[in-house]
Write a protein that holds these residues in place. Structure first.
Motif, mmCIF file in Angstrom:
data_model
loop_
_atom_site.group_PDB
_atom_site.id
_atom_site.type_symbol
_atom_site.label_atom_id
_atom_site.label_comp_id
_atom_site.label_asym_id
_atom_site.label_seq_id
_atom_site.Cartn_x
_atom_site.Cartn_y
_atom_site.Cartn_z
ATOM 1 N N ILE A 31 -8.659 -14.433 -7.553
ATOM 2 C CA ILE A 31 -8.737 -13.232 -6.258
ATOM 3 C C ILE A 31 -10.193 -13.326 -5.990
ATOM 4 C CG2 ILE A 31 -8.403 -11.016 -5.729
ATOM 5 C CD1 ILE A 31 -6.207 -10.690 -7.794
ATOM 6 N N ALA A 32 -10.350 -13.457 -4.303
ATOM 7 C CA ALA A 32 -11.614 -13.410 -4.162
ATOM 8 C C ALA A 32 -11.862 -11.972 -3.440
ATOM 9 C CB ALA A 32 -12.200 -14.426 -2.889
ATOM 10 N N ILE A 33 -10.926 -11.665 -2.587
ATOM 11 C CA ILE A 33 -10.898 -10.148 -1.578
ATOM 12 C C ILE A 33 -9.650 -9.656 -1.980
ATOM 13 C CG2 ILE A 33 -10.954 -9.670 0.649
ATOM 14 C CD1 ILE A 33 -12.360 -12.368 1.400
ATOM 15 N N LEU A 34 -9.865 -8.210 -1.830
ATOM 16 C CA LEU A 34 -8.542 -7.553 -2.049
ATOM 17 C C LEU A 34 -8.604 -6.153 -1.079
ATOM 18 C CD1 LEU A 34 -7.343 -5.985 -5.507
ATOM 19 C CD2 LEU A 34 -8.071 -4.292 -3.786
ATOM 20 N N GLN A 35 -7.739 -5.801 -0.668
ATOM 21 C CA GLN A 35 -7.672 -4.663 0.114
ATOM 22 C C GLN A 35 -6.291 -3.886 -0.647
ATOM 23 O OE1 GLN A 35 -6.115 -5.153 4.542
ATOM 24 N NE2 GLN A 35 -4.808 -3.497 3.711
ATOM 25 N N GLY A 36 -6.634 -2.465 -0.335
ATOM 26 C CA GLY A 36 -5.344 -1.653 -0.909
ATOM 27 C C GLY A 36 -4.265 -1.212 0.339
ATOM 28 N N ILE A 70 1.511 4.312 7.503
ATOM 29 C CA ILE A 70 0.630 3.110 7.427
ATOM 30 C C ILE A 70 -0.411 2.741 8.645
ATOM 31 C CG2 ILE A 70 0.717 0.645 7.054
ATOM 32 C CD1 ILE A 70 2.113 2.294 4.957
ATOM 33 N N ASP A 71 -1.586 2.639 8.129
ATOM 34 C CA ASP A 71 -2.773 2.315 8.931
ATOM 35 C C ASP A 71 -2.604 0.610 8.906
ATOM 36 O OD1 ASP A 71 -5.275 2.963 10.308
ATOM 37 O OD2 ASP A 71 -5.809 1.563 9.048
ATOM 38 N N THR A 72 -2.775 0.070 7.968
ATOM 39 C CA THR A 72 -2.699 -1.265 7.664
ATOM 40 C C THR A 72 -2.517 -1.792 6.037
ATOM 41 O OG1 THR A 72 -3.851 -3.495 7.711
ATOM 42 C CG2 THR A 72 -5.495 -1.327 7.373
ATOM 43 N N ALA A 73 -1.444 -2.784 6.145
ATOM 44 C CA ALA A 73 -1.069 -3.296 4.808
ATOM 45 C C ALA A 73 -1.642 -4.590 4.787
ATOM 46 C CB ALA A 73 0.372 -3.320 4.731
ATOM 47 N N GLY A 74 -2.534 -4.927 5.453
ATOM 48 C CA GLY A 74 -3.326 -6.303 5.765
ATOM 49 C C GLY A 74 -3.316 -6.792 6.937
ATOM 50 N N GLU A 75 -4.252 -7.946 7.321
ATOM 51 C CA GLU A 75 -4.312 -8.524 8.415
ATOM 52 C C GLU A 75 -4.158 -9.754 8.499
ATOM 53 O OE1 GLU A 75 -5.659 -6.432 11.001
ATOM 54 O OE2 GLU A 75 -5.828 -4.806 9.542
ATOM 55 N N THR A 76 -3.428 -10.426 9.903
ATOM 56 C CA THR A 76 -2.857 -11.570 10.164
ATOM 57 C C THR A 76 -3.124 -11.902 11.464
ATOM 58 O OG1 THR A 76 -1.189 -13.272 9.711
ATOM 59 C CG2 THR A 76 -0.600 -11.131 10.233
ATOM 60 N N MET A 77 -2.657 -13.080 11.996
ATOM 61 C CA MET A 77 -2.899 -13.486 13.214
ATOM 62 C C MET A 77 -1.943 -14.413 13.734
ATOM 63 S SD MET A 77 -6.523 -15.253 13.743
ATOM 64 C CE MET A 77 -6.890 -16.941 12.875
ATOM 65 N N ASP A 95 5.473 5.284 5.707
ATOM 66 C CA ASP A 95 5.382 4.648 4.676
ATOM 67 C C ASP A 95 6.814 4.989 3.680
ATOM 68 O OD1 ASP A 95 4.619 3.616 2.179
ATOM 69 O OD2 ASP A 95 2.926 5.057 1.954
ATOM 70 N N ARG A 96 7.543 3.905 3.523
ATOM 71 C CA ARG A 96 8.769 4.281 2.659
ATOM 72 C C ARG A 96 8.597 3.186 1.527
ATOM 73 N NH1 ARG A 96 10.268 2.456 7.953
ATOM 74 N NH2 ARG A 96 10.809 0.510 6.996
ATOM 75 N N GLY A 97 7.572 2.709 1.161
ATOM 76 C CA GLY A 97 7.389 2.019 -0.139
ATOM 77 C C GLY A 97 7.574 0.527 0.164
ATOM 78 N N GLN A 98 7.785 0.225 1.335
ATOM 79 C CA GLN A 98 7.885 -1.370 1.948
ATOM 80 C C GLN A 98 6.719 -1.942 1.555
ATOM 81 O OE1 GLN A 98 7.408 1.240 4.025
ATOM 82 N NE2 GLN A 98 7.021 0.551 6.015
ATOM 83 N N PHE A 99 5.506 -1.387 1.466
ATOM 84 C CA PHE A 99 4.399 -2.277 0.996
ATOM 85 C C PHE A 99 3.794 -1.804 -0.333
ATOM 86 C CE2 PHE A 99 4.408 -1.950 5.861
ATOM 87 C CZ PHE A 99 4.477 -3.386 6.192
ATOM 88 N N ASP A 100 4.834 -1.655 -1.068
ATOM 89 C CA ASP A 100 4.174 -1.197 -2.491
ATOM 90 C C ASP A 100 4.308 -2.146 -3.576
ATOM 91 O OD1 ASP A 100 3.701 1.337 -1.566
ATOM 92 O OD2 ASP A 100 5.210 2.500 -2.545
ATOM 93 N N LYS A 101 4.593 -3.424 -2.992
ATOM 94 C CA LYS A 101 4.575 -4.493 -3.714
ATOM 95 C C LYS A 101 3.067 -5.592 -3.574
ATOM 96 C CE LYS A 101 6.965 -9.132 -4.581
ATOM 97 N NZ LYS A 101 8.200 -9.969 -3.932
ATOM 98 N N GLU A 102 2.482 -6.047 -4.500
ATOM 99 C CA GLU A 102 1.416 -6.752 -4.706
ATOM 100 C C GLU A 102 1.692 -7.938 -3.605
ATOM 101 O OE1 GLU A 102 -1.303 -9.518 -7.277
ATOM 102 O OE2 GLU A 102 -1.365 -7.334 -7.748
ATOM 103 N N GLU A 103 1.039 -8.582 -2.767
ATOM 104 C CA GLU A 103 1.405 -9.739 -1.869
ATOM 105 C C GLU A 103 -0.020 -10.409 -1.366
ATOM 106 O OE1 GLU A 103 5.589 -9.315 0.113
ATOM 107 O OE2 GLU A 103 4.034 -8.503 0.968
ATOM 108 N N GLU A 104 0.077 -11.795 -1.327
ATOM 109 C CA GLU A 104 -1.080 -12.383 -0.659
ATOM 110 C C GLU A 104 -0.922 -12.101 0.867
ATOM 111 O OE1 GLU A 104 -2.495 -16.392 -1.446
ATOM 112 O OE2 GLU A 104 -1.284 -16.445 -3.293
ATOM 113 N N VAL A 140 -6.516 -13.825 -1.290
ATOM 114 C CA VAL A 140 -6.817 -12.706 -0.740
ATOM 115 C C VAL A 140 -5.460 -11.922 -0.750
ATOM 116 C CG1 VAL A 140 -7.105 -11.653 1.517
ATOM 117 C CG2 VAL A 140 -8.118 -13.825 1.119
ATOM 118 N N ILE A 141 -5.384 -10.646 -1.344
ATOM 119 C CA ILE A 141 -4.367 -9.991 -1.754
ATOM 120 C C ILE A 141 -4.290 -8.619 -1.491
ATOM 121 C CG2 ILE A 141 -4.047 -11.383 -3.891
ATOM 122 C CD1 ILE A 141 -4.719 -8.754 -5.305
#
Length: 341
Positions: free
Chosen positions: A116-121, A132-139, A154-163, A209-210
């Motif tokens: 793991i190089a980079i992590l966001q909560g 939710i403000d952000t659960a990660g960034e993509t494009m 926030d219903r817990g839909q982003f409560d799983k660790e993911e890349e 990145v997770i």
């Protein structure tokens, strides 16, 4: 055994004038973690941020102000890393607060996984903490940014660790040794896509990145970016950096497929801003961004070669982590947004 040192790095531009610094520092200087230092990188504020911070830090020996002589956000991020002594670089904008266990949780996760190089909560809205403000960034492949989960309950839909494709620059953690290997943030970016560019380069070297949902942050979104004194400059940087990020990091086949469409989108949206919205300056940023890329194309392609040189053998470009929006959806969203405006 002593906990590893974490370096808390806060980017600031006129945060005292915008009434952001006090809430931010009240949170970040009282973590449930013992071994930390805090640096505020002041990006040439023209308010009294520096004097406010200097006075506040008089009795806090592990807190200091580092002055960036120019208002360039990405250069300020690198300045923070250069002055940091910690094993982990914990970046924050000046409009956040954290859950008291933030650092304890991220260290537990990072110290046992060298990949793991980079992590966001999980970032939640500062004022409505069930949103939710952000659960990660993509494009998407055309460079249109997508903030995962933005505005959702926030219903817990982003409560799983993911890349995730990229971590939010508003609050993320980067291992310092990896940051140095990657080459840090691109100093020419200013603001916008600097986090995406860094994440893509980290991935090309084989790192992950997770999103780690046990690390909770509360964010007052766009408190500085949309302030009148920087809005036009931010637009300019975002537009040029989007194209630069594509050229630097995309595989050639994907670049040849997507870049012409992105250029057409810029021309269409820029013209729309002029004719329909009658916003000459905002529309102009689309065209001046194309011009900037053309003028600096040699430099950008040199950086592309450097990315290729550090890319791990058998690296698979993470197209699966991109947004799958179609062009029709992109145009529909743009038209709907302008109708609401």
């Amino acid at each position: 055994m002593k906990s590893p040192l974490v370096s808390i790095i806060i980017s600031n531009l006129n945060g005292h004038r915008l009434n952001l610094l006090e809430d931010c520092l009240n949170s970040l200087t009282k973590p449930n973690y013992s071994n930390w230092e805090l640096l505020v990188i002041d990006n040439n504020s023209d308010d009294d941020s520096v004097s406010y911070l200097t006075t506040r830090f008089n009795k806090l020996p592990n807190c200091r102000v580092v002055r960036n002589k120019i208002n360039m956000y990405s250069q300020g991020l690198n300045l923070g890393a250069n002055n940091a002594r910690g094993k982990y670089l914990c970046y924050f904008n000046n409009d956040v607060a954290i859950h008291k266990d933030y650092f304890e949780n991220i260290i537990k996760r990072l110290k046992y996984d060298k990949n793991i190089a980079i992590l966001q909560g999980k970032l939640l809205n500062y004022y409505k903490r069930n949103i939710i403000d952000t659960a990660g960034e993509t494009m998407d492949i055309y460079g249109n940014p997508v903030t995962i989960g933005a505005g959702e309950k926030d219903r817990g839909q982003f409560d799983k660790e993911e890349e995730i494709l990229s971590a939010s620059g508003s609050a993320c953690v980067i291992k310092k040794d990896v940051f140095v290997k990657i080459g840090g943030y691109d100093p020419e970016y200013g603001i916008g896509y600097e986090d995406m560019d860094l994440a893509l380069r980290a991935r090309s070297m084989g790192y992950k990145v997770i999103r780690y949902p046990n690390a909770i942050v509360y964010h007052k979104r766009a408190s500085t970016d949309l302030a009148p004194f920087v809005r036009l400059k931010v637009k300019q940087h975002f537009n040029k950096n989007r194209i630069a990020t594509m050229i630097k990091n995309y595989p050639l086949t994907l670049l040849l497929r997507s870049l012409p469409v992105t250029i057409l989108l810029y021309k269409f949206i820029g013209t729309w801003e002029w004719i329909v919205n009658r916003n000459w300056n905002i529309g102009l940023t689309r065209f001046t961004s194309i011009g900037w890329v053309i003028i600096n194309l040699g430099q950008i392609t040199s950086k592309r070669k450097r990315v290729k040189n550090i890319t791990k053998k058998n690296f698979q470009f993470p197209i699966n982590l991109f947004s799958q929006k179609s062009l029709n959806s992109i145009f529909k969203d743009f038209i709907d947004f302008n109708k609401r405006g």
